[in-house]
Design a protein around this motif. Structure first.
Motif, PDB file in Angstrom:
ATOM      1  N   GLU A   8       0.853  -1.199   0.000  1.00  0.00           N
ATOM      2  CA  GLU A   8       0.000   0.000   0.000  1.00  0.00           C
ATOM      3  C   GLU A   8       0.886   1.244   0.000  1.00  0.00           C
ATOM      4  OE1 GLU A   8      -3.825   1.862   2.376  1.00  0.00           O
ATOM      5  OE2 GLU A   8      -2.281   0.875   3.559  1.00  0.00           O
ATOM      6  N   TRP A   9       0.684   2.103  -0.990  1.00  0.00           N
ATOM      7  CA  TRP A   9       1.416   3.370  -1.069  1.00  0.00           C
ATOM      8  C   TRP A   9       0.886   4.325  -0.007  1.00  0.00           C
ATOM      9  CZ3 TRP A   9      -0.621   8.172  -3.142  1.00  0.00           C
ATOM     10  CH2 TRP A   9       0.343   9.181  -3.301  1.00  0.00           C
ATOM     11  N   ILE A  10       1.833   4.931   0.731  1.00  0.00           N
ATOM     12  CA  ILE A  10       1.455   5.889   1.770  1.00  0.00           C
ATOM     13  C   ILE A  10       1.583   7.319   1.260  1.00  0.00           C
ATOM     14  CG2 ILE A  10       2.027   6.778   4.067  1.00  0.00           C
ATOM     15  CD1 ILE A  10       3.191   3.977   4.695  1.00  0.00           C
ATOM     16  N   THR A  34       4.281  17.209  -2.442  1.00  0.00           N
ATOM     17  CA  THR A  34       4.111  16.024  -1.613  1.00  0.00           C
ATOM     18  C   THR A  34       2.730  15.458  -1.887  1.00  0.00           C
ATOM     19  OG1 THR A  34       5.551  16.921   0.122  1.00  0.00           O
ATOM     20  CG2 THR A  34       4.101  15.097   0.731  1.00  0.00           C
ATOM     21  N   TRP A  35       2.691  14.154  -2.108  1.00  0.00           N
ATOM     22  CA  TRP A  35       1.429  13.479  -2.421  1.00  0.00           C
ATOM     23  C   TRP A  35       1.158  12.426  -1.346  1.00  0.00           C
ATOM     24  CZ3 TRP A  35      -1.090  14.994  -6.957  1.00  0.00           C
ATOM     25  CH2 TRP A  35      -0.339  15.764  -7.847  1.00  0.00           C
ATOM     26  N   TYR A  36      -0.068  12.353  -0.887  1.00  0.00           N
ATOM     27  CA  TYR A  36      -0.449  11.374   0.116  1.00  0.00           C
ATOM     28  C   TYR A  36      -1.596  10.500  -0.391  1.00  0.00           C
ATOM     29  CZ  TYR A  36       2.104  14.295   3.514  1.00  0.00           C
ATOM     30  OH  TYR A  36       3.068  15.016   4.202  1.00  0.00           O
ATOM     31  N   ASN A  37      -1.602   9.252   0.090  1.00  0.00           N
ATOM     32  CA  ASN A  37      -2.753   8.380  -0.158  1.00  0.00           C
ATOM     33  C   ASN A  37      -3.971   9.024   0.503  1.00  0.00           C
ATOM     34  OD1 ASN A  37      -4.722   6.286   0.071  1.00  0.00           O
ATOM     35  ND2 ASN A  37      -3.105   4.757  -0.150  1.00  0.00           N
ATOM     36  N   PRO A  38      -5.021   9.269  -0.270  1.00  0.00           N
ATOM     37  CA  PRO A  38      -6.205   9.931   0.317  1.00  0.00           C
ATOM     38  C   PRO A  38      -6.773   9.207   1.542  1.00  0.00           C
ATOM     39  CG  PRO A  38      -6.358   9.911  -2.071  1.00  0.00           C
ATOM     40  CD  PRO A  38      -5.174   9.053  -1.714  1.00  0.00           C
ATOM     41  N   THR A  52       2.101  12.616   7.817  1.00  0.00           N
ATOM     42  CA  THR A  52       2.980  13.721   7.459  1.00  0.00           C
ATOM     43  C   THR A  52       4.333  13.153   7.048  1.00  0.00           C
ATOM     44  OG1 THR A  52       1.941  15.203   9.067  1.00  0.00           O
ATOM     45  CG2 THR A  52       4.085  15.856   8.202  1.00  0.00           C
ATOM     46  N   ILE A  53       4.831  13.573   5.903  1.00  0.00           N
ATOM     47  CA  ILE A  53       6.184  13.232   5.462  1.00  0.00           C
ATOM     48  C   ILE A  53       7.018  14.509   5.510  1.00  0.00           C
ATOM     49  CG2 ILE A  53       7.615  12.445   3.548  1.00  0.00           C
ATOM     50  CD1 ILE A  53       5.288  10.700   2.629  1.00  0.00           C
ATOM     51  N   SER A  54       8.175  14.424   6.159  1.00  0.00           N
ATOM     52  CA  SER A  54       9.038  15.601   6.280  1.00  0.00           C
ATOM     53  C   SER A  54      10.476  15.238   5.939  1.00  0.00           C
ATOM     54  CB  SER A  54       8.962  16.162   7.702  1.00  0.00           C
ATOM     55  OG  SER A  54       9.355  15.172   8.630  1.00  0.00           O
ATOM     56  N   VAL A  55      11.309  16.267   5.796  1.00  0.00           N
ATOM     57  CA  VAL A  55      12.692  16.074   5.352  1.00  0.00           C
ATOM     58  C   VAL A  55      13.659  16.736   6.324  1.00  0.00           C
ATOM     59  CG1 VAL A  55      14.331  16.462   3.488  1.00  0.00           C
ATOM     60  CG2 VAL A  55      11.936  16.051   2.964  1.00  0.00           C
ATOM     61  N   LEU A  81       2.619   8.961  11.383  1.00  0.00           N
ATOM     62  CA  LEU A  81       1.239   8.519  11.214  1.00  0.00           C
ATOM     63  C   LEU A  81       0.594   8.559  12.588  1.00  0.00           C
ATOM     64  CD1 LEU A  81      -0.939   7.219   9.334  1.00  0.00           C
ATOM     65  CD2 LEU A  81      -0.027   4.996  10.035  1.00  0.00           C
ATOM     66  N   ASN A  82      -0.403   9.409  12.754  1.00  0.00           N
ATOM     67  CA  ASN A  82      -0.993   9.532  14.092  1.00  0.00           C
ATOM     68  C   ASN A  82      -2.302   8.760  14.225  1.00  0.00           C
ATOM     69  OD1 ASN A  82      -2.954  11.232  12.889  1.00  0.00           O
ATOM     70  ND2 ASN A  82      -1.639  13.012  13.217  1.00  0.00           N
ATOM     71  N   SER A  83      -2.770   8.690  15.459  1.00  0.00           N
ATOM     72  CA  SER A  83      -4.017   7.983  15.789  1.00  0.00           C
ATOM     73  C   SER A  83      -4.007   6.561  15.251  1.00  0.00           C
ATOM     74  CB  SER A  83      -5.223   8.765  15.231  1.00  0.00           C
ATOM     75  OG  SER A  83      -5.247  10.086  15.718  1.00  0.00           O
ATOM     76  N   VAL A  84      -2.931   5.831  15.508  1.00  0.00           N
ATOM     77  CA  VAL A  84      -2.783   4.496  14.926  1.00  0.00           C
ATOM     78  C   VAL A  84      -3.681   3.481  15.628  1.00  0.00           C
ATOM     79  CG1 VAL A  84      -0.447   4.916  14.099  1.00  0.00           C
ATOM     80  CG2 VAL A  84      -0.796   3.926  16.385  1.00  0.00           C
ATOM     81  N   THR A  85      -4.043   2.451  14.870  1.00  0.00           N
ATOM     82  CA  THR A  85      -4.794   1.310  15.379  1.00  0.00           C
ATOM     83  C   THR A  85      -4.065   0.045  14.937  1.00  0.00           C
ATOM     84  OG1 THR A  85      -6.205   1.016  13.443  1.00  0.00           O
ATOM     85  CG2 THR A  85      -6.931   2.629  15.094  1.00  0.00           C
TER      86      THR A  85
END
Lengths: 123, 109
Positions: free
Chosen positions: A48-50, A59-63, A70-73, A84-88
């Motif tokens: 799965e592409w993130i 910057t492109w994100y999977n909808p 958030t991707i940062s440099v 990746l927040n609010s993980v399950t």
């Protein structure tokens, strides 16, 4: 030879934030004409592409993940990061960082991959 | 359910030619280039084909890719035992998302 290595905590609490870093060797993130991306693979499942970014550009994100990702440099360390927040439990997966040898996102292919980092979401 | 549809399994005997299909739509495969990946157990995916039919340096010419309309295929000729792996197709989709197929597990009998 371009090399990537993903690193970070292997265990994250539910509702917490998953944080991973990808260290790049062999080319500068700022000087390379390519995208950099994150892909994940739940145990026993497919890819799965993130998201992907181009330094100094888009910057492109999977909808389906966009509201939590958030991707940062960090140019000083030649690294890029994933949060990746609010993980399950459904976010439990091997997370790969990879390079996309193109200046346009639509040429969607990844030529070099990191070894992957397993992240388990559990209390 | 993946946007790109692949058969879950395929098989062949050593020396045989096998093909793996990847079915999409006008918003992904028909519009953009397709790539293919090989994933051996417990390893990261490896790029086999990009731009529909281009092989990166080091990939044997036993592997070839093609595309027609909304479908793409990966062909492996002269099948070898070390080709036993999972194979994935991928493409950009016009809904602004990168998509992968669900994967095909290739068994060498």
């Amino acid at each position: 030879q371009l090399q990537l290595q993903a690193s970070g905590p292997g265990l994250v609490n539910p509702s917490g934030t998953l944080s991973l870093t990808c260290t790049v060797a062999g080319v500068s993130i700022t000087n390379s004409n390519q995208y950099w991306g994150w892909i994940r693979q739940p145990p026993g499942k497919g890819l799965e592409w993130i998201g992907s970014f181009y330094y100094g550009g888009s910057t492109w994100y999977n909808p389906s993940l966009k509201s939590r990702v958030t991707i940062s440099v960090d140019t000083s360390e030649n690294q890029f990061s994933l949060k990746l927040n609010s993980v399950t439990a459904t976010d439990t997966a091997v997370y790969y960082c990879a390079s996309q040898p193109s200046t346009t996102i639509v040429k969607f292919h990844f030529d070099f991959w990191g070894q992957g980092a397993l992240v388990t979401v559990s209390s | 359910q993946s946007v790109l549809i692949q058969p879950p399994s395929a098989s062949g005997t050593p020396g045989q030619r096998v093909t793996i299909s990847c079915s999409g739509s006008s918003s992904n495969i028909e519009a953009y280039s397709v790539s293919w990946y090989q994933q051996l157990p417990r390893t990261a995916p490896k790029l086999l084909i990009y731009g529909n039919n281009q092989r990166p340096s080091g990939v044997p010419d036993r592997f070839s890719g093609s595309k027609s309309g909304t479908s793409a295929s990966l062909a492996i000729s002269g099948l070898q035992s070390e080709d036993e792996a999972d194979y994935y197709c991928a493409a950009w989709d016009g809904s602004l998302i990168g998509v992968f197929g669900g994967g095909t597990k290739l068994t060498v009998l």
